[in-house]
Design an enzyme around this catalytic site. Structure first.
Site, PDB file in Angstrom:
ATOM      1  N   ASP A 115       0.816  -1.213   0.000  1.00 54.60           N
ATOM      2  CA  ASP A 115       0.000   0.000   0.000  1.00 54.60           C
ATOM      3  C   ASP A 115       0.851   1.265   0.000  1.00 54.60           C
ATOM      4  O   ASP A 115       0.466   2.278  -0.594  1.00 54.60           O
ATOM      5  CB  ASP A 115      -0.933  -0.001   1.207  1.00 54.60           C
ATOM      6  N   CYS A 164       1.124  -7.499   5.583  1.00 59.63           N
ATOM      7  CA  CYS A 164       0.664  -6.331   4.825  1.00 59.63           C
ATOM      8  C   CYS A 164      -0.848  -6.321   4.581  1.00 59.63           C
ATOM      9  O   CYS A 164      -1.526  -7.325   4.718  1.00 59.63           O
ATOM     10  CB  CYS A 164       1.467  -6.150   3.560  1.00 59.63           C
ATOM     11  N   ASP A 165      -1.311  -5.154   4.186  1.00 59.61           N
ATOM     12  CA  ASP A 165      -2.681  -4.718   4.427  1.00 59.61           C
ATOM     13  C   ASP A 165      -3.788  -5.645   3.945  1.00 59.61           C
ATOM     14  O   ASP A 165      -4.675  -6.007   4.694  1.00 59.61           O
ATOM     15  CB  ASP A 165      -2.889  -3.335   3.806  1.00 59.61           C
ATOM     16  N   LYS A 166      -3.814  -5.993   2.669  1.00 56.26           N
ATOM     17  CA  LYS A 166      -4.947  -6.763   2.151  1.00 56.26           C
ATOM     18  C   LYS A 166      -4.675  -8.257   2.167  1.00 56.26           C
ATOM     19  O   LYS A 166      -5.593  -9.057   1.972  1.00 56.26           O
ATOM     20  CB  LYS A 166      -5.283  -6.326   0.714  1.00 56.26           C
ATOM     21  N   CYS A 206       4.936  -2.133   8.231  1.00 56.15           N
ATOM     22  CA  CYS A 206       5.297  -0.816   8.761  1.00 56.15           C
ATOM     23  C   CYS A 206       4.969  -0.706  10.246  1.00 56.15           C
ATOM     24  O   CYS A 206       3.935  -1.176  10.707  1.00 56.15           O
ATOM     25  CB  CYS A 206       4.618   0.273   7.956  1.00 56.15           C
ATOM     26  N   GLU A 255      -6.922   4.190  -0.432  1.00 54.87           N
ATOM     27  CA  GLU A 255      -6.436   4.832   0.787  1.00 54.87           C
ATOM     28  C   GLU A 255      -5.890   6.194   0.416  1.00 54.87           C
ATOM     29  O   GLU A 255      -5.250   6.342  -0.625  1.00 54.87           O
ATOM     30  CB  GLU A 255      -5.305   4.010   1.417  1.00 54.87           C
ATOM     31  N   SER A 293      -5.508   5.494   5.352  1.00 51.80           N
ATOM     32  CA  SER A 293      -4.488   4.559   5.805  1.00 51.80           C
ATOM     33  C   SER A 293      -4.555   4.406   7.310  1.00 51.80           C
ATOM     34  O   SER A 293      -4.974   5.316   8.029  1.00 51.80           O
ATOM     35  CB  SER A 293      -3.109   5.084   5.396  1.00 51.80           C
TER      36      SER A 293
END
Length: 554
Positions: free
Chosen positions: A78, A119-121, A191, A442, A468
């Site tokens: 992202d 990570c995000d998705k 992150c 985002e 985000s």
């Protein structure tokens, strides 16, 4: 065993021949076949160590008598996709991740699955797949990034995004930005703040789908490799006991996840992903219930962007077990929920202790007596909107301002850098929802720029897109219905007054109802091509988790 469909009997001689082409031997044909699902790639910092995690998982599987077989799926970073058309593909990737895993898992009749994620998705996409396929499964993440250091101060990725605004407003030099750029992300891993990836990795523990400390052991620590080996060994126990994801991810487990979400102050994106995972698990997810849980749950952690701590600090303070132990002491956790350890959630955490009360506060000394996320409703968002209350300045909790309306992230970013956004504005960004974007981008760049310019305490942002996990300030996303579906946000005009009342959970467009009836939607959806066109046709509203309504296997 499910894998008997590919390996047992005379009729499966051709199948066994193909397994032997992979180097399998006869002794492996009678052992459980375990799929090891990895999102390893060389383009995402959170994934660059997943090859080592996968090897450790496979070692654990073999030690416990299983046969591992690794396969991959896609992923999007992202941060790298932020601020350009790449972000249109981030949320849509979640569906492809779930679909691709379903295809490979069912086509090859695995007895169990180990999901290696970060990570995000990827985390929610894999959880969706686990619920859908519903064979014994367990999760292990690649772990969080360590925070950076610059001139004695702790930094992270959100610091760099905010620094762009500081440079544009003359508050930081290009030389200082360069130094920050080179120090903010010092290791591999997701992150380092309580952004979306770490939120979902922590909530994987709470849902019961990962071993304790999965969400917090830093990526670069050898302890992470050890946890991966234990994860590989534990999948064999789950196969033996036939404990499946839907046995674990019950309605009570989702209540636990929302409760922990409130205590931790997770990313607003968790309220996009939890409904989608629940849908695949055949669990009804009532967005209104989020505020019920919010009202009774203390916010006991404030990690970046809401505070100065990072996930490594949470780990050394006792991790998710310590957080859950605090919540259990207030009878806020359903203690009997089964987990992948084979024990209940309470049995996993009953001996956990807070090791640093500055990071994990007690229930008697919370940051707030109510949770970190709030669902807002009102004339601007009849079906709901989401804000990270714990990252909003006190002066913005109740706020009324004049709307400045934009039909894309690109337009508002140009306006911010052009000095056209000033204190007192309510910035409205529409046609960025699941259908309108398409893909529900985002928008960290505009929020971080405003924060870097010192406007996060005097400017609000409202969008049918999303923000985000690194966003702070009065940033309200997921406005539903979205503009592309004719929601009230499509009717807003420049100068309209918008009233935000986060404590009372309302978001209202202060325009007479009779006048609104006379208005027609302004702006329009952007053109979509390729997969994004297909996605637009199938995706639901954000308040339903941006799901594909026909994907679930009941």
């Amino acid at each position: 065993m499910k894998s008997d469909a590919t390996r047992k009997g005379i009729g499966k001689a051709p199948h066994r021949s193909l397994f032997k082409a992979l180097g399998f031997i006869d002794e492996e044909m009678n052992r459980p076949l375990i799929g090891v699902v990895s999102s390893y790639s060389e383009i995402i910092p959170g994934h660059m160590n997943l090859d080592k995690i996968a090897q450790a998982v496979k070692d654990g599987i073999r030690m416990a008598g299983g046969v591992p077989a690794e396969f991959g799926t896609i992923a999007v970073c992202d941060g790298i996709a932020m601020g350009h058309m790449g972000m249109n593909y981030s949320l849509p990737s979640r569906q492809l991740i779930a679909d691709s895993i379903e295809i490979v898992a069912d086509a090859h009749a695995f007895d169990g699955l180990v999901f290696i994620t970060n990570c995000d998705k990827v985390v929610p996409g894999m959880l969706m797949a686990a619920a859908r396929v519903n064979v014994p499964s367990i999760f292990i993440s690649g772990g969080p990034m360590l925070a950076g250091r610059m001139n004695g101060k702790v930094t992270d990725l959100s610091s760099v995004f905010e620094a762009v605004g500081s440079v544009n407003s003359g508050k930081m030099t290009l030389e200082e930005l360069d130094e920050l750029e080179n120090s903010a992300c010092p290791t591999c891993g997701s992150c380092s703040g309580m952004f979306t990836a770490n939120s979902m990795n922590c909530l994987s523990e709470v849902l019961g789908m990962a071993l304790p400390f999965n969400g917090t052991i830093p990526a670069v620590y050898s302890e992470r490799v050890g946890l991966a080996k234990k994860t590989g060994m534990q999948i064999m126990e789950l196969v033996k006991l036939d404990i499946k994801p839907r046995d674990i991810m019950t309605k009570d487990a989702f209540t636990n996840a929302i409760t922990a979400d409130m205590a931790l102050g997770c990313s607003t994106n968790s309220l996009l992903h939890l409904p989608a995972i629940a849908y695949e698990a055949c669990i009804d997810f009532d967005l209104d219930y989020v505020n019920v849980i919010n009202a009774r749950t203390p916010n006991i952690c404030r990690l970046s962007p809401a505070g100065s701590h990072h996930v490594e600090d949470l780990h050394f303070a006792g991790g998710i077990p310590a957080v859950l132990n605090v919540l259990s002491g207030k009878d806020l956790i359903n203690k009997d929920c089964m987990t992948v350890t084979g024990k209940t959630i309470y049995e996993n955490v009953e001996d956990a202790k807070i090791k640093d009360a500055a990071v994990i506060r007690t229930a008697q000394n919370p940051y707030s007596t109510t949770g970190g996320l709030v669902v807002l409703k009102g004339t601007l968002a009849p079906d709901g909107a989401v804000v990270k209350k714990s990252a909003v300045a006190p002066e913005m909790m109740k706020y009324t301002g004049a709307a400045k309306v934009f039909d894309s992230e690109e337009e508002v970013t140009k306006a911010i850098y052009g000095g056209k956004i000033v204190a007192g504005d309510v910035v409205v960004i529409r046609y960025e929802g699941p259908k309108g974007g398409p893909g529900m981008k985002e928008m960290l760049s505009p929020t971080a720029s405003l924060a870097g310019m010192g406007l996060d305490k005097s400017v609000a942002l409202i969008t049918d897109g999303r923000f985000s996990g690194a966003t702070r300030g009065a940033s309200i996303g997921h406005v539903s219905p979205e503009a592309a579906e004719g929601g009230p946000i499509a009717l807003v005009k420049n100068g309209d007054l918008i009233e935000i009342d986060i404590e009372n959970k309302t978001l209202n467009l202060l325009v007479d109802a009779a006048e609104l009836k006379q208005r027609k939607p302004e702006g329009k959806m952007k053109e979509a091509k390729g997969y994004l066109r297909t996605y637009r046709k199938s995706v639901s509203s954000a308040n339903k988790g941006a799901i594909f309504a026909d994907s679930r296997r009941d």
